[in-house]
Design an enzyme around this catalytic site. Structure first.
Site, PDB file in Angstrom:
ATOM      1  CB  THR A 257      45.210 -94.295  39.094  1.00 18.72           C
ATOM      2  OG1 THR A 257      45.285 -93.043  38.411  1.00 18.72           O
ATOM      3  CG2 THR A 257      44.796 -94.054  40.536  1.00 18.72           C
ATOM      4  CG  HIS A 258      51.309 -93.121  38.838  1.00 19.36           C
ATOM      5  ND1 HIS A 258      52.020 -93.449  39.958  1.00 19.36           N
ATOM      6  CD2 HIS A 258      51.698 -93.999  37.892  1.00 19.36           C
ATOM      7  CE1 HIS A 258      52.813 -94.477  39.704  1.00 19.36           C
ATOM      8  NE2 HIS A 258      52.630 -94.840  38.450  1.00 19.36           N
TER       9      HIS A 258
ATOM     10  CG  ASP B  61      41.587 -95.860  29.522  1.00 15.90           C
ATOM     11  OD1 ASP B  61      42.250 -94.911  29.999  1.00 15.90           O
ATOM     12  OD2 ASP B  61      41.483 -96.048  28.306  1.00 15.90           O
ATOM     13  CB  THR B  62      37.857 -92.156  31.853  1.00 18.58           C
ATOM     14  OG1 THR B  62      37.528 -92.847  33.054  1.00 18.58           O
ATOM     15  CG2 THR B  62      36.752 -91.169  31.526  1.00 18.58           C
TER      16      THR B  62
ATOM     17  CG  PHE C 104      40.652 -84.594  36.915  1.00 16.48           C
ATOM     18  CD1 PHE C 104      40.955 -85.572  35.993  1.00 16.48           C
ATOM     19  CD2 PHE C 104      39.831 -84.931  37.986  1.00 16.48           C
ATOM     20  CE1 PHE C 104      40.456 -86.862  36.119  1.00 16.48           C
ATOM     21  CE2 PHE C 104      39.331 -86.216  38.130  1.00 16.48           C
ATOM     22  CZ  PHE C 104      39.645 -87.182  37.193  1.00 16.48           C
ATOM     23  N   GLY C 105      40.767 -82.649  33.848  1.00 18.02           N
ATOM     24  CA  GLY C 105      40.513 -83.086  32.478  1.00 18.02           C
ATOM     25  C   GLY C 105      39.510 -82.205  31.759  1.00 18.02           C
ATOM     26  CE1 TYR C 106      39.292 -83.103  26.301  1.00 20.34           C
ATOM     27  CE2 TYR C 106      39.635 -85.120  27.565  1.00 20.34           C
ATOM     28  CZ  TYR C 106      39.943 -84.313  26.478  1.00 20.34           C
ATOM     29  OH  TYR C 106      40.901 -84.712  25.577  1.00 20.34           O
ATOM     30  CG  ASP C 107      35.757 -82.949  35.352  1.00 22.70           C
ATOM     31  OD1 ASP C 107      35.442 -83.837  34.548  1.00 22.70           O
ATOM     32  OD2 ASP C 107      36.125 -83.188  36.526  1.00 22.70           O
TER      33      ASP C 107
END
Length: 190
Positions: free
Chosen positions: A7-8, A68-69, A148-151
Site C-alpha cells: 500500500t501507499h 482491498d476494501t 479516512f475514506g467513508y469513516d
C-alpha cells in the site's frame, strides 16, 4: 520476519502497523522502492487484493500481503463495492466519494451497509485470503475528524460513534480491516 504491506496509503499502513506483533517488521511499498500505483483491475475485492500481492512478489520478490476494501450499501445494490476508492472518479478523492454516497442515499430508507476487507497473503508463491466484515449503517451527515475514506458516515452496528469519531485504538478493535488482519496474524503465528 519482514513482510511488505502493498500500500501507499499511510493511514492504512499505520492502522495495520499498530496491530502487528513485534516479531514482524512491516515494510511499505515506499520502503522497497515501489513508487508505481498498482492497477486494481479486478472485478471483485478479492481479485484486487490478489493482483496487488502478486505484483509485489513478481516484481520485488518480497513476502507480502495486500488488501482491498469496499463499502457495500444494500440499497445501492452493493455499490460502491469494488469501486469504493474511485466512486466519484479516478482521482480517489475521499471527500468527493462521501458526497456522492450521501447524495445517492438522500431518499433511501434502508441505510444498512458493511465494510469488507480482503487480505491476500503471498508467501513464496503460496496465497491465502483472509476476510473481515463490519456491519453498520450510513449516517445522513458526516461525524468526526479521525480516520479516512467513508469513516465519517459509517456507523458500526451496536455503536454510537462513527468510525471517524473513534480513535485508532477503538476502531482497530472492531474494524473490517482489523478483523481480516487478526485472521492473517493467527495464520502467521502457526
Amino acid at each position: 520476519m519482514k513482510l511488505v504491506f502493498a500500500t501507499h496509503n499511510q493511514n492504512k499502513f499505520k492502522e495495520i502497523e499498530s496491530l502487528l506483533p513485534s516479531h514482524i517488521e512491516l515494510l511499505s511499498l515506499n520502503d522497497i522502492g515501489c513508487e508505481e500505483d498498482i492497477e486494481e483491475t479486478g472485478d471483485t475485492i478479492d481479485e484486487n487484493a490478489i493482483i496487488k500481492a502478486e505484483y509485489v512478489r513478481n516484481h520485488y520478490g518480497y513476502d507480502c500481503f495486500a488488501d482491498d476494501t469496499g463499502l457495500e450499501v444494500d440499497s445501492l445494490a452493493g455499490a460502491p463495492g469494488v469501486y469504493s476508492a474511485r466512486y466519484a472518479g479516478e482521482k480517489k478523492d475521499d471527500n468527493a466519494n462521501v458526497e456522492k454516497l450521501l447524495s445517492q442515499m438522500e431518499k433511501k430508507e434502508d441505510r444498512t451497509a458493511r465494510f469488507k476487507t480482503v487480505i491476500a497473503l503471498n508467501l513464496k508463491r503460496n496465497e491465502n485470503l483472509f476476510t473481515g466484515v463490519c456491519e453498520g449503517t450510513i449516517l445522513k451527515d458526516r461525524r468526526g475528524e479521525n480516520g479516512f475514506g467513508y469513516d465519517p458516515v459509517f456507523l458500526p452496528k451496536g455503536y454510537e460513534k462513527s468510525f471517524a469519531e473513534m480513535d485508532l485504538n477503538e476502531k482497530s478493535k472492531i474494524s473490517h480491516r482489523a478483523r481480516a488482519f487478526r485472521e492473517l496474524i493467527e495464520y502467521l503465528s502457526r
